[in-house]
Each structure stands twice: as C-alpha cells, then as structure tokens.
Design a protein around this motif. Structure first.
Motif, short mmCIF file in Angstrom:
data_model
loop_
_atom_site.label_atom_id
_atom_site.label_comp_id
_atom_site.label_asym_id
_atom_site.label_seq_id
_atom_site.Cartn_x
_atom_site.Cartn_y
_atom_site.Cartn_z
N GLY A 1 34.90 -13.52 29.86
CA GLY A 1 33.49 -13.87 29.72
C GLY A 1 32.75 -14.02 31.03
O GLY A 1 31.82 -14.82 31.14
N SER B 29 27.74 -11.07 23.54
CA SER B 29 28.54 -12.22 23.99
C SER B 29 28.63 -13.22 22.86
O SER B 29 27.62 -13.57 22.24
CB SER B 29 27.90 -12.89 25.21
OG SER B 29 28.01 -12.05 26.34
N LYS B 30 29.84 -13.68 22.60
CA LYS B 30 30.01 -14.67 21.53
C LYS B 30 31.06 -15.69 21.92
O LYS B 30 31.93 -15.43 22.76
CB LYS B 30 30.39 -13.99 20.22
CG LYS B 30 31.70 -13.24 20.22
CD LYS B 30 31.94 -12.60 18.86
CE LYS B 30 33.30 -11.90 18.78
NZ LYS B 30 33.54 -11.32 17.46
N LYS B 31 30.97 -16.84 21.27
CA LYS B 31 31.86 -17.96 21.55
C LYS B 31 32.95 -18.01 20.48
O LYS B 31 32.66 -18.01 19.28
CB LYS B 31 31.07 -19.27 21.56
CG LYS B 31 31.84 -20.47 22.06
CD LYS B 31 30.92 -21.68 22.10
CE LYS B 31 31.62 -22.91 22.66
NZ LYS B 31 30.70 -24.09 22.72
N GLY C 150 36.35 -22.19 22.01
CA GLY C 150 35.34 -22.49 23.02
C GLY C 150 35.22 -21.44 24.12
O GLY C 150 34.35 -21.54 24.98
N ARG C 151 36.07 -20.41 24.08
CA ARG C 151 36.04 -19.38 25.11
C ARG C 151 35.01 -18.31 24.76
O ARG C 151 34.83 -17.96 23.60
CB ARG C 151 37.43 -18.73 25.23
CG ARG C 151 37.61 -17.79 26.40
CD ARG C 151 39.09 -17.49 26.60
NE ARG C 151 39.69 -16.81 25.48
CZ ARG C 151 39.73 -15.48 25.32
NH1 ARG C 151 39.20 -14.71 26.26
NH2 ARG C 151 40.31 -14.94 24.29
N TYR C 152 34.31 -17.80 25.79
CA TYR C 152 33.33 -16.74 25.59
C TYR C 152 33.95 -15.38 25.89
O TYR C 152 34.71 -15.24 26.84
CB TYR C 152 32.12 -16.94 26.51
CG TYR C 152 31.16 -18.00 26.04
CD1 TYR C 152 30.13 -17.69 25.15
CD2 TYR C 152 31.28 -19.31 26.48
CE1 TYR C 152 29.26 -18.67 24.71
CE2 TYR C 152 30.41 -20.29 26.05
CZ TYR C 152 29.39 -19.96 25.17
OH TYR C 152 28.53 -20.93 24.74
N ASP D 16 23.98 -21.30 24.98
CA ASP D 16 25.08 -21.99 25.65
C ASP D 16 25.67 -21.16 26.78
O ASP D 16 26.34 -21.70 27.66
CB ASP D 16 26.19 -22.35 24.66
CG ASP D 16 25.75 -23.40 23.67
OD1 ASP D 16 24.75 -24.09 23.95
OD2 ASP D 16 26.39 -23.54 22.61
N ASN D 17 25.43 -19.84 26.74
CA ASN D 17 25.99 -18.96 27.77
C ASN D 17 25.09 -18.90 29.01
O ASN D 17 25.40 -18.18 29.95
CB ASN D 17 26.19 -17.56 27.21
CG ASN D 17 27.35 -16.83 27.86
OD1 ASN D 17 28.22 -17.45 28.48
ND2 ASN D 17 27.37 -15.53 27.74
#
Length: 561
Positions: free
Chosen positions: A14, A30-32, A36-38, A415-416
């Motif tokens: 990520g 991009s997704k979570k 909790g990892r992207y 959040d990213n």
C-alpha cells in the motif's frame, strides 16, 4: 477488456507508488483489508496497461499477463507466423538472431515488424499528401491509443488512421502473402494486448521478458552471436528505416527522410507524454504540430516494461545508431545519386492499397469530473479546506483534489490520506494524554487506599492472634474451675454437717472458684473487644474496597469526538 496488469495482494504494502507513477487517473483502487492493511488493486476497465506500475513496484506486487504459454503450446502444431519487433535487437543484442532461429527450427515463419513500420510510414505519408487527414498523433504506441480512447476521446479524431507497424505487418501477411496461420508478435510491450483484442489481427501477444523466462524454465538454450551485423534472413523483406520506429522520434525520422518540411514534435516517457496529451486536448488545432510523435516509455520500445532488459540507455542509443546506419545502407532510390523516388515506396505504391492499412478506434465516455459541491463533503471527511490543500502527494495523486475525486469515484478512502490519518492520530494522542494524567491521579488514590487496607489487615492479624491466645487461656481456666467445682461437690458429700473448719474450707474453695470465674470473664471481655475490632476492621476493608472500585471506574474514559 482483458485483465492484463495483475496484483499479488500478499506482496502489496500500500505504498501508493503505483498510483504515483500511473498516468491513468482511474486505473487503481485502494482498499482496506480486514486486518487494517491497505492494498492497491487494478481497475482493468480503466487501465491502459502501460506497465509503469510494474516497472515501479519494488515489492513484486505487480505483474502482467501475456500469451507466452499458449503460444509456445501452439508453436509446433500450428506453424505460427512470428512478427519480430525491431526492439529485439536492442534488448537481446547477442541473442535476437538465436531466438528467431529457434522459432524457424519449430517450423514458424518469421516476419520483420520493421517492414510493417516501413508500410506504416508510407501509408501515413500518403494520407497526409492526399490531404485526407489533419494534424495527427502517431499511434504506434498501444498505451497512448488506449489512454486517448479512455480519457481523451475527443483526440480520437487526431489519431493517425493508419495501423501500427505491428498490425501493418499483420495485414500484409494476411492480405498480401495470403497466409492464414495464427500470428504471434514478440515485443517488449504489455499494452499491445489491448490493440490485438481491438483489431483482431494478432492471435498471440508474447513479451520478450516472459519468453526468455519460458526458455530458462524449460532448459532451452539460445546461442549467442557476437557479430556486429543487424541483417537477418527473414521470410520476407527485411525492414529498412522502419527499424528505428522503436526509439523516441523514430516516426519523425522516417517521415523526415521523405518529407523534411513536416512540422513534427516528439515526446516520450509517461511523465511527459500523458500530461502533454492532456495539454494537446486543450489547445486549438492551429497550435498543433502536423505530427505529434509519442511513445509512452522512456527510450521508447527499446526499454519497454516487458523487455526484461539489463541494457543501459547508452547501450540502446549506440545499438540504434548502428541499426540506422545499416538500414540506410540498404535504402535504394530510382534516380541518380540517390535523388530519385524511394524504391521501397515505389513498390508499395505499385502493390499495396492504403485503405487496407486503416483502422478504427473505440472511444469511451470518460467518467464525469465531480464538481465543488460534490467534493465538499469529501474534503470535510478528510478534515481539509479545499481552498488550502496540502498536495503532499503521499496518496500517490498529484493533488488533494485528485484524491478527493478518486474517493468520490469509489477508488480510494479518506483514511488513506496521510493528513487525515495524522489528524486522527493527533486527536487520539491528545485523548490518550488526558487519560494518562487521569490514570496517574487515580493510581495515587488507589495507592493511598491500599495503604489503609494494609493497615486494617495487619490489625486484623494482630487481633486474631489475641483471640487465639485468649481462647487458649480461657480453656485452661475453665478446666481449673471445673476441677474446683468437682472438689466442692466431693467436699459437701463428705461433710453432711458443717462446722467452722468445714465452712472455712468451703469459703476458701469458693473464693478460688470466684477468682477463676473473674479471670475467665476478663478473658471473654478481651476476646469480645478483639472481635469488635476485627468486625470494625472488616467493615473498613469493605468500605475501602468499594472506594477503590469507585476510583477505578473513573478509568473508563468516554471516547472524545
């Protein structure tokens, strides 16, 4: 559209390097994950397959799909026609002939794509000469074509109407050599698979990198050739100046060799080409060059994303100069002193038809750009004022507005955003600091209460010992009293009548008994007092425990928004 660029989620960290280097604004998602990892996935419908993310990723999370395995399975039984990219010479300077020889040994026909480039140059110049086109953008780069179709569809009218060098070679094989065998192209281009699917002229897209990996994996040894010679016995004519199409300005140099008056501009490399195409779309037609020669890769196809090359740019430039010199030595003209008509072009005029080498494009409606009102709630969610953006590029986008647009389209999350994440962390830090101070105070209170609890427990232990001692003494005195009472009974039984002496003796026994009872009573009183103290201490302990519990409840600090 086929999935060409793929992601290995277990290797993606990520880091957003793929987004940062990708020219396509909607190609990445991009997704979570639940842990909790992207990670950043590929939006295949919006990806131009330029391969910049594959070249950029340092974690091995990006790869691509080609047709190498399928092609190699079909080689022997279908007698394929191999279209060899001119970039083979710069990427595999010592092995390109050995690779082509190997395919010939399998019964394949090998055609030079440089010859297709010569046809493409001829067809484009003829359309320009006849006034059938206006200002054009060269289209030999599949990634550029796909970008225009997806993101700048208004420029489709500017794309050269003539097929790429590879597809011109394919048309020539099918229409003029009348061959029906399946066609495979060997090139360093990932994006050509898009072009092959749209035009349906090529059956297999084989990249040089995957092909060499296949040879290594299957123990196929390709001999090295150290000769400084760039001629080869192709199964039809070898290309001439078209062999420099793979370098930046290759189209320009071919055009200028026949018409030096043309106004031609060049651009190469994803960081330049795509922003300049966007700029081109905003410019009036009067400011456009007659020909805009563009390649998505720096150093052109010679250092394409699927080349697997270890060559430096200086190596490539040196080899291309040698190739150009050799190609020019094979050019012939019809006039004296080389001033007449190019013989190859004369052959094309006599034998080929421009209309056979024209293609159509498939533009799509681009995603609408969100307006300020649509982006406002997203900026608020990111904790930003759109009038004062940070544009730190940590998210991979060129600006906060681009990031907000990606969030609007469902391609990313607030959040990213590192600024948003930092503001949340700072808020949490402040909250934790307050909690720490409160916990420090509560801990001190608990320690004070614990000292009082310790004192009460010590008092209880002391009184318990006192009770134990009193109980033991009382038991001993009870035995004495019992014995004295028994003596009185015996005495009275032995003396049915009383005289002064017997009365005196009885009084002495009774006084002793009364003394014993007094001592016993005193011990019982002491025990009662100790018991009362223990009782009070226990009540104190209960009270202290309740206070400690009430104090600890204060640690349950409510969340602060």
């Amino acid at each position: 559209m086929s999935e060409i660029i793929i992601v290995k989620p277990d290797k993606c960290v990520g880091c957003s390097a793929c987004i940062r280097n990708c020219p396509s604004p909607e190609a990445n998602i991009s997704k979570k994950l639940e842990n909790g990892r992207y990670i950043t996935m590929v939006h295949s419908e919006k990806c131009i397959a330029c391969g910049q993310c594959v070249k950029t990723c340092r974690h091995g999370a990006r790869d691509f799909i080609d047709d190498t395995e399928e092609c190699m399975s079909a080689v022997a039984k279908e007698k394929l026609i191999i279209l060899a990219s001119p970039a083979l010479k710069t990427i595999l300077p010592l092995k390109w002939k050995g690779v082509l020889d190997w395919f010939k040994e399998q019964g394949c026909t090998v055609i030079d794509v440089s010859f297709g480039a010569d046809i493409s140059t001829w067809a484009q110049l003829r359309t320009i000469d006849q006034g059938n086109v206006g200002n054009i953008i060269s289209q030999q780069c599949s990634a550029v074509v796909k970008y225009i179709e997806l993101y700048q569809p208004k420029l489709v009218q500017n794309l050269s109407p003539v097929h790429s060098a590879t597809n011109c070679a394919a048309v020539y094989v099918k229409k003029y050599l009348r061959r029906t065998n399946p066609i495979a192209v060997i090139s360093p281009c990932i994006a050509f698979k898009h072009e092959a699917e749209e035009t349906e002229l090529v059956d297999y897209c084989v990249t040089i990198q995957k092909l060499m990996e296949y040879f290594d994996r299957n123990g196929i040894s390709i001999p090295m050739d150290t000769a400084d010679d760039y001629t080869y016995a192709f199964d039809d004519l070898q290309g001439q100046l078209g062999s420099v199409y793979s370098r930046p300005g290759g189209v320009r140099d071919n055009f200028w060799a026949h018409n030096s008056e043309l106004n031609i501009s060049c651009s190469d490399g994803a960081r330049r080409v795509f922003p300049e195409l966007d700029m081109y779309a905003k410019m009036p037609e009067t400011k456009h060059p007659q020909v805009f020669d563009v390649l998505a890769c720096e150093q052109g196809c010679n250092m394409g994303p699927a080349s697997g090359s270890t060559q430096t740019s200086f190596d490539v430039i040196t080899i291309m100069r040698q190739i150009e010199t050799e190609a020019k030595s094979r050019q012939k003209s019809t006039g004296m002193m080389g001033r007449g008509e190019d013989r190859l072009f004369k052959k094309f005029d006599d034998e080929l038809h421009v209309v056979d080498f024209l293609r159509n494009y498939k533009p799509t409606m681009p995603s609408p750009t969100p307006n300020a009102a649509q982006l406002k709630p997203i900026f608020e969610e990111m904790g930003m004022d759109p009038a004062h953006c940070y544009d730190c590029h940590a998210c991979g986008y060129k600006s906060c507005r681009e990031m907000a647009a990606a969030i609007f389209r469902g391609l990313n999350t607030p959040d990213n955003c590192i600024i948003h994440a930092k503001s949340i962390l700072n808020s949490k830090h402040d909250q934790l600091t307050k909690q720490h101070l409160r916990l420090t105070e509560i801990t001190a209170d608990c320690l004070d209460l614990s000292e009082q609890l310790k004192a009460d427990i010590t008092q209880i232990n002391t009184n318990m010992e006192s009770i134990g001692e009193s109980t033991a003494a009382t038991s001993e005195r009870a035995e004495v009293v019992k014995e004295l009472l028994e003596n009185i009974v015996i005495f009275c039984s032995n003396n049915p009548t009383m005289d002064a002496d017997s009365v005196s003796q009885l009084i002495s026994i009774l006084e002793t008994t009364i003394g014993a009872f007094s001592a016993l009573d005193e011990n019982v009183t002491n025990t009662t007092e100790s018991s009362n103290i223990i009782h009070d201490s226990i009540n104190n302990i209960i009270s202290l425990v309740e206070k400690i519990n009430e104090t600890l409840i204060q640690t349950e600090v409510p969340d602060e928004e």
